[in-house]
Scaffold this active site. Structure first.
Site, PDB file in Angstrom:
ATOM      1  N   TYR A 184      32.394  26.300  54.300  1.00  0.00           N
ATOM      2  CA  TYR A 184      33.329  25.792  53.293  1.00  0.00           C
ATOM      3  C   TYR A 184      34.773  26.087  53.692  1.00  0.00           C
ATOM      4  O   TYR A 184      35.614  25.192  53.750  1.00  0.00           O
ATOM      5  CB  TYR A 184      33.007  26.414  51.940  1.00  0.00           C
ATOM      6  CG  TYR A 184      33.863  25.911  50.787  1.00  0.00           C
ATOM      7  CD1 TYR A 184      33.688  24.620  50.301  1.00  0.00           C
ATOM      8  CD2 TYR A 184      34.813  26.728  50.183  1.00  0.00           C
ATOM      9  CE1 TYR A 184      34.463  24.159  49.246  1.00  0.00           C
ATOM     10  CE2 TYR A 184      35.577  26.269  49.131  1.00  0.00           C
ATOM     11  CZ  TYR A 184      35.399  24.978  48.665  1.00  0.00           C
ATOM     12  OH  TYR A 184      36.163  24.525  47.616  1.00  0.00           O
ATOM     13  N   GLY A 241      35.638  24.382  56.994  1.00  0.00           N
ATOM     14  CA  GLY A 241      35.553  22.938  56.791  1.00  0.00           C
ATOM     15  C   GLY A 241      36.794  22.401  56.103  1.00  0.00           C
ATOM     16  O   GLY A 241      37.350  21.367  56.491  1.00  0.00           O
ATOM     17  N   VAL A 293      32.077  32.372  38.564  1.00  0.00           N
ATOM     18  CA  VAL A 293      32.137  33.591  37.764  1.00  0.00           C
ATOM     19  C   VAL A 293      32.303  33.297  36.273  1.00  0.00           C
ATOM     20  O   VAL A 293      31.673  33.951  35.430  1.00  0.00           O
ATOM     21  CB  VAL A 293      33.259  34.518  38.283  1.00  0.00           C
ATOM     22  CG1 VAL A 293      34.617  33.867  38.196  1.00  0.00           C
ATOM     23  CG2 VAL A 293      33.251  35.835  37.543  1.00  0.00           C
ATOM     24  N   PHE A 316      29.388  34.431  33.547  1.00  0.00           N
ATOM     25  CA  PHE A 316      29.641  35.405  32.489  1.00  0.00           C
ATOM     26  C   PHE A 316      29.382  34.804  31.110  1.00  0.00           C
ATOM     27  O   PHE A 316      28.801  35.452  30.234  1.00  0.00           O
ATOM     28  CB  PHE A 316      31.077  35.913  32.577  1.00  0.00           C
ATOM     29  CG  PHE A 316      31.347  36.852  33.731  1.00  0.00           C
ATOM     30  CD1 PHE A 316      30.329  37.245  34.582  1.00  0.00           C
ATOM     31  CD2 PHE A 316      32.621  37.347  33.955  1.00  0.00           C
ATOM     32  CE1 PHE A 316      30.564  38.108  35.652  1.00  0.00           C
ATOM     33  CE2 PHE A 316      32.879  38.218  35.012  1.00  0.00           C
ATOM     34  CZ  PHE A 316      31.847  38.596  35.855  1.00  0.00           C
ATOM     35  N   GLN A 369      38.150  43.385  42.211  1.00  0.00           N
ATOM     36  CA  GLN A 369      38.679  42.203  42.888  1.00  0.00           C
ATOM     37  C   GLN A 369      39.318  41.275  41.854  1.00  0.00           C
ATOM     38  O   GLN A 369      38.869  41.187  40.710  1.00  0.00           O
ATOM     39  CB  GLN A 369      37.582  41.489  43.683  1.00  0.00           C
ATOM     40  CG  GLN A 369      36.440  40.895  42.871  1.00  0.00           C
ATOM     41  CD  GLN A 369      35.287  41.848  42.675  1.00  0.00           C
ATOM     42  OE1 GLN A 369      35.498  43.035  42.447  1.00  0.00           O
ATOM     43  NE2 GLN A 369      34.065  41.335  42.725  1.00  0.00           N
ATOM     44  N   PRO A 372      36.605  37.663  48.878  1.00  0.00           N
ATOM     45  CA  PRO A 372      38.014  38.081  48.907  1.00  0.00           C
ATOM     46  C   PRO A 372      38.324  39.124  47.841  1.00  0.00           C
ATOM     47  O   PRO A 372      37.809  39.067  46.726  1.00  0.00           O
ATOM     48  CB  PRO A 372      38.771  36.780  48.618  1.00  0.00           C
ATOM     49  CG  PRO A 372      37.816  35.684  48.962  1.00  0.00           C
ATOM     50  CD  PRO A 372      36.457  36.222  48.633  1.00  0.00           C
ATOM     51  N   ARG A 396      43.105  37.185  44.815  1.00  0.00           N
ATOM     52  CA  ARG A 396      43.376  35.752  44.816  1.00  0.00           C
ATOM     53  C   ARG A 396      44.388  35.460  43.718  1.00  0.00           C
ATOM     54  O   ARG A 396      44.110  35.643  42.532  1.00  0.00           O
ATOM     55  CB  ARG A 396      42.087  34.957  44.589  1.00  0.00           C
ATOM     56  CG  ARG A 396      42.267  33.470  44.656  1.00  0.00           C
ATOM     57  CD  ARG A 396      42.536  32.967  46.075  1.00  0.00           C
ATOM     58  NE  ARG A 396      41.327  32.820  46.850  1.00  0.00           N
ATOM     59  CZ  ARG A 396      41.128  33.408  48.020  1.00  0.00           C
ATOM     60  NH1 ARG A 396      42.033  34.222  48.515  1.00  0.00           N
ATOM     61  NH2 ARG A 396      40.016  33.202  48.694  1.00  0.00           N
TER      62      ARG A 396
END
Length: 335
Positions: free
Chosen positions: A150, A153, A192, A196, A214, A279, A282
């Site tokens: 991903y 790409g 996410v 949740f 994070q 990561p 962000r």
């Protein structure tokens, strides 16, 4: 709503997906004709079912890895799985969708001499060493990891867009989309916000990967669609890449706590192993979007969550079977 002087015929690849279907709705509301193209790998006909009899809407089931021969005035290229659960299921096809798909829509735009917009992603920044992330940052991306199909790409697609622009004079637009949420997200797509909400509505434990420190920045889908259209309708000198996202930053743990409060759930938060290449931070720098497009998000997460929870409450609680978020449903999806 942006002013427009003429009716256009607009191609939206990936138009039956979460973001794509909202974009289709907005274009139709502005009076455009829309050709929605989707192979339904992750898109869903239910997202566009309400448009079945719309006089200016047309659906074509087609895979963008194969050439497309149509006549349009603008192209929005949104075709690509955006959830790790989906794009890691067939990573070779994911890369083909980004790369071959870009080649095919760029070839079409070159022939038609029309503008083409690429829905890129904040994942081009990888696990960033600069925070927040400006467009000039080249990223910190693993080229051989499980997410590379991903991330790389999309990076290759951006390269193709700018090479077509330099070599052929193709009018291009590149939007780097940060985490987006809202109605029509699939309950089991691994994002996410949907994870949740679904867990909270069903009274299940909410799974936070890692310690939850994070961070992500969440943009409501209506704001994103506004940014995409503003970018497309900007002058030919505006190519991007331009970050589109909400710069308000949350830890994943804070998001879980907010969802529990919003749903009134008795769910408990549990922790699981962090997926590979996840990561740590962000957050978009949207100064270019502000100065160039006059765009910034207007819907904060408290209000956006209310709308998203209402959507999920209807489809999840009316379902005959419980929804279960996928294992290692990573909390870092860009779009």
């Amino acid at each position: 709503m942006l002013k427009k002087s003429i009716s256009r015929r607009v191609l939206v690849t990936g138009g039956a997906g979460f973001v794509g279907s909202h974009l289709v709705d907005r274009l139709l509301a502005e009076g455009d004709e829309v050709l929605c193209v989707d192979n339904l790998y992750t898109g869903d006909k239910h997202n566009i079912y309400h448009l079945h009899n719309h006089p200016k809407f047309e659906f074509l089931r087609h895979d963008v890895t194969f050439p497309l021969y149509v006549e349009v005035d603008e192209i929005f290229n949104l075709a690509c799985p955006a959830s790790p659960i989906h794009y890691q299921r067939d990573p070779v096809q994911t890369t083909k969708t980004s790369v071959h798909g870009a080649i095919n829509v760029l070839g079409l735009a070159k022939r038609l001499q029309c503008p083409v917009l690429q829905a890129s992603t904040s994942e081009v920044y990888g696990d960033p060493e600069i925070h927040p992330q400006p467009e000039g940052y080249w990223g910190n991306v693993n080229p051989i990891g499980i997410r590379s199909c991903y991330d790389e790409g999309k990076r290759c697609a951006e390269t193709l867009f700018f090479d077509y622009h330099r070599q052929h004079g193709t009018e291009i637009k590149v939007a780097r989309i940060f985490n987006t949420y809202g109605p029509r997200m699939h309950p089991a797509d691994g994002r996410v916000v949907s994870n949740f909400i679904v867990q909270a509505l069903q009274g299940q434990d909410i799974t936070v990967y890692g310690n939850g420190s994070q961070t992500r920045s969440f943009c409501f889908v209506d704001d994103l669609v506004d940014g995409l259209i503003r970018l497309m309708r900007s002058g030919p000198e505006v190519t991007g890449p331009i970050n589109l996202g909400n710069p308000r930053e949350f830890t994943i743990l804070q998001l879980a706590q907010l969802v529990i409060a919003k749903t009134g759930s008795s769910s408990k938060i549990i922790h699981a192993e962090l997926p590979g290449d996840d990561p740590k931070q962000r957050k978009p720098d949207i100064s270019v979007a502000k100065s160039t497009l006059g765009w910034e998000p207007g819907i904060q997460i408290e209000d956006g969550l209310d709308k998203t929870i209402a959507y999920f409450r209807k489809i999840v609680l009316e379902s005959a079977e419980p929804w279960a978020p996928p294992v290692h449903a990573a909390a870092n999806i860009a779009s």
